[in-house]
Design a protein around this motif. Structure first.
Motif, PDB file in Angstrom:
ATOM      1  N   ALA A  95      62.386  66.111  66.566  1.00  0.00           N
ATOM      2  CA  ALA A  95      61.113  65.458  66.251  1.00  0.00           C
ATOM      3  C   ALA A  95      60.901  64.218  67.117  1.00  0.00           C
ATOM      4  O   ALA A  95      59.783  63.958  67.588  1.00  0.00           O
ATOM      5  CB  ALA A  95      61.079  65.078  64.770  1.00  0.00           C
ATOM      6  N   SER A  96      61.954  63.455  67.359  1.00  0.00           N
ATOM      7  CA  SER A  96      61.846  62.259  68.203  1.00  0.00           C
ATOM      8  C   SER A  96      61.480  62.634  69.634  1.00  0.00           C
ATOM      9  O   SER A  96      60.639  61.981  70.266  1.00  0.00           O
ATOM     10  CB  SER A  96      63.167  61.480  68.189  1.00  0.00           C
ATOM     11  N   ASP A 119      60.689  54.991  62.444  1.00  0.00           N
ATOM     12  CA  ASP A 119      61.111  55.610  61.175  1.00  0.00           C
ATOM     13  C   ASP A 119      62.141  56.709  61.426  1.00  0.00           C
ATOM     14  O   ASP A 119      63.157  56.807  60.728  1.00  0.00           O
ATOM     15  CB  ASP A 119      59.886  56.166  60.447  1.00  0.00           C
ATOM     16  N   LEU A 120      61.875  57.550  62.439  1.00  0.00           N
ATOM     17  CA  LEU A 120      62.837  58.605  62.787  1.00  0.00           C
ATOM     18  C   LEU A 120      64.167  57.996  63.234  1.00  0.00           C
ATOM     19  O   LEU A 120      65.234  58.502  62.901  1.00  0.00           O
ATOM     20  CB  LEU A 120      62.261  59.493  63.896  1.00  0.00           C
ATOM     21  N   GLU A 123      57.828  63.596  69.710  1.00  0.00           N
ATOM     22  CA  GLU A 123      56.964  62.417  69.558  1.00  0.00           C
ATOM     23  C   GLU A 123      56.950  61.585  70.842  1.00  0.00           C
ATOM     24  O   GLU A 123      55.912  61.059  71.246  1.00  0.00           O
ATOM     25  CB  GLU A 123      57.447  61.564  68.385  1.00  0.00           C
ATOM     26  N   LEU A 128      65.874  65.680  63.362  1.00  0.00           N
ATOM     27  CA  LEU A 128      65.313  64.365  63.675  1.00  0.00           C
ATOM     28  C   LEU A 128      65.273  64.131  65.186  1.00  0.00           C
ATOM     29  O   LEU A 128      64.300  63.575  65.721  1.00  0.00           O
ATOM     30  CB  LEU A 128      66.136  63.267  63.000  1.00  0.00           C
ATOM     31  N   LYS A 171      66.188  56.845  60.266  1.00  0.00           N
ATOM     32  CA  LYS A 171      66.802  57.985  59.580  1.00  0.00           C
ATOM     33  C   LYS A 171      68.000  58.520  60.368  1.00  0.00           C
ATOM     34  O   LYS A 171      69.036  58.874  59.784  1.00  0.00           O
ATOM     35  CB  LYS A 171      65.769  59.085  59.371  1.00  0.00           C
ATOM     36  N   GLU A 172      67.858  58.591  61.691  1.00  0.00           N
ATOM     37  CA  GLU A 172      68.981  59.033  62.524  1.00  0.00           C
ATOM     38  C   GLU A 172      70.160  58.088  62.361  1.00  0.00           C
ATOM     39  O   GLU A 172      71.309  58.523  62.203  1.00  0.00           O
ATOM     40  CB  GLU A 172      68.553  59.072  64.001  1.00  0.00           C
ATOM     41  N   LYS A 188      56.265  55.963  63.906  1.00  0.00           N
ATOM     42  CA  LYS A 188      56.961  57.220  63.631  1.00  0.00           C
ATOM     43  C   LYS A 188      58.337  57.238  64.291  1.00  0.00           C
ATOM     44  O   LYS A 188      59.328  57.641  63.677  1.00  0.00           O
ATOM     45  CB  LYS A 188      56.134  58.405  64.126  1.00  0.00           C
TER      46      LYS A 188
END
Length: 467
Positions: free
Chosen positions: A204-205, A123-124, A208, A201, A127-128, A120
């Motif tokens: 969310a990072s 993936d984040l 996580e 993002l 995207k960042e 995860k």
């Protein structure tokens, strides 16, 4: 830049900024001239490969997590509570082994959560990086947009005056603004959306990472618990320490002489007393099971299926052939290669290879007698289990082995721990990864067979390279 391009596109004029940004000097421009302008380097560069980008980000994330794990430690109170919980256990082989199986199950669950969090975060991160790269590639355009917005706020277009020159300039300004403003608005909205996505993002990072830190702390606690349980289990079997040491040396000697897995298994079962006696007892128990009535066999199978079979048994709970689609892969990780895939040396793979995180626990995939536990030629550290019905399970690539030959182990019981990096072995040399790799081979009557039919649906994944 954007103003010049739009002006050229509508074929009227090029804006030349001066002290007053919306004073216009007429200059011919055509669409052909705009098209002939050289493209920015960012447009000429080939787009990044998503798979390679994700793999690189996973490697970076994995390295960061390894660094983070070294900074996590258990408090004195937590260590004391762990030691007390082990001290309160009933000191019997059955209770200790059940506690080990439970601990291994919890540890594998935590390792799976860590692996999922790692994916995860990678993936984040991709995207960042994509948003940042887009912003970087558009920095010139965004600078023009922001500058235009600022100028429009400070210096509105001139009012229509009485002289013809002022009227002409005002009309041209109005025409250009009518063409420019929608483009500016579009770029402004896109910029705002990108910044909002980037902030989401990053949030969310952070969440996580916080969850992952807690999971890693729980994993370290469970690892410590298992170490204590293994120490207690070792105390219960130290009565024959001298005899076990003699057998270990003898097995090393036999392993040095054996030229194949078949030869190694045969020598262990004939030359090593503990293996020979345990194998004979297991065969006898297997023969006795065949004499059971259908009703007794059904009762035994129901007991085994309940998950609480007799922990004092010396033979598998039921035939290995009946375990298809019921076994769990011994480690948590990513399947890199399956049986029958090209092994990178011009041959087909005889087993399955799984990439793991450092210090991942390796458990017994099924009940079985440990025929061999130690180093064997190019396989490195290896464990061979006799699972009955003519099946042998081969595991290699571990760093530390926590079992011994001649011991009967139960499904889910911890057998070994992976190392920090890949162990150089014949089965791993062709792999493009530095992660620890476990090689798993099933053999029926001495011949390798595909292990995929035995794994549960959640563990059967398509082999893929993971660099």
């Amino acid at each position: 830049m954007i103003l010049q391009a739009i002006a050229a596109g509508v074929g009227v004029a090029v804006i030349v900024m001066s002290a007053n940004p919306f004073i216009v000097r007429a200059q011919d421009a055509t669409p052909e001239a705009a098209q002939s302008a050289p493209k920015p380097a960012a447009e000429l560069a080939s787009p990044p490969d998503p798979a390679a980008e994700l793999a690189a980000k996973r490697d970076q994330t994995r390295a960061e997590l390894e660094t983070l794990s070294k900074t996590i430690s258990l408090s004195t109170d937590k260590v004391g509570a762990l030691q007390q919980s082990i001290a309160d256990l009933e000191k019997s082989t059955e209770s200790i082994r059940q506690a080990l199986i439970d601990s291994a199950a919890r540890r594998k669950t935590l390792e799976k959560q860590i692996l999922e969090s790692e994916k995860k975060l990678a993936d984040l991160g991709v995207k960042e990086d994509g948003i940042r790269r887009s912003l970087h590639e558009r920095r010139g355009l965004l600078a023009e947009v922001l500058a235009a917005l600022q100028r429009m706020g400070r210096n509105p277009p001139p009012a229509l005056l009485v002289t013809p020159d002022d009227a002409l300039g005002s009309v041209r300004s109005a025409i250009l603004l009518g063409a420019v403003v929608p483009g500016i608005r579009k770029e402004t909205d896109k910029l705002a959306a990108d910044l909002a996505s980037l902030a989401a993002l990053q949030t969310a990072s952070a969440a996580e990472k916080a969850s992952l830190t807690a999971t890693m702390t729980d994993g370290i606690e469970e690892e410590r618990r298992m170490d204590l349980l293994l120490a207690e289990n070792d105390k219960l079997s130290r009565s024959n320490a001298a005899e076990l040491e003699a057998e270990r040396k003898r097995s090393e000697e036999l392993a040095g002489k054996a030229t194949s897995l078949e030869g190694l298994v045969a020598s262990m079962e004939s030359e090593i007393a503990s293996v020979r006696d345990a194998a004979a007892a297991a065969r006898l128990a297997e023969e006795n099971r065949k004499l059971l009535t259908d009703e007794q066999r059904a009762q035994a199978k129901a007991l085994a299926d309940s998950g609480v079979p007799d922990k004092n048994r010396i033979a598998p709970a039921y035939p290995f052939g009946e375990l298809k689609a019921k076994l769990e892969v011994p480690v948590t990780g990513d399947i890199l290669r399956q049986f029958g895939d090209a092994d990178g040396t011009g041959h087909e793979a005889m087993g399955m290879t799984v990439a793991t995180n450092p210090e991942t626990v390796v458990t017994a995939p099924a009940d079985g007698l440990v025929v061999f536990a130690g180093a064997f030629r190019s396989y490195g550290q290896m464990i061979i289990l006799d699972a009955g019905d003519g099946y042998h399970l081969v595991l290699s690539g571990m760093d530390t082995i926590n079992t011994r030959q001649g011991k009967f182990v139960f499904s889910g019981e911890p057998l070994a721990v992976m190392g920090a990096k890949r162990v150089a072995s014949a089965t791993a040399l062709a792999l493009e990864t530095n992660r620890p790799t476990l090689y798993i081979e099933f053999r029926k009557d001495g011949k390798p067979v595909d292990s995929r039919p035995w794994w549960t649906a959640k563990d059967t994944g398509k082999a893929r390279n993971d660099s």
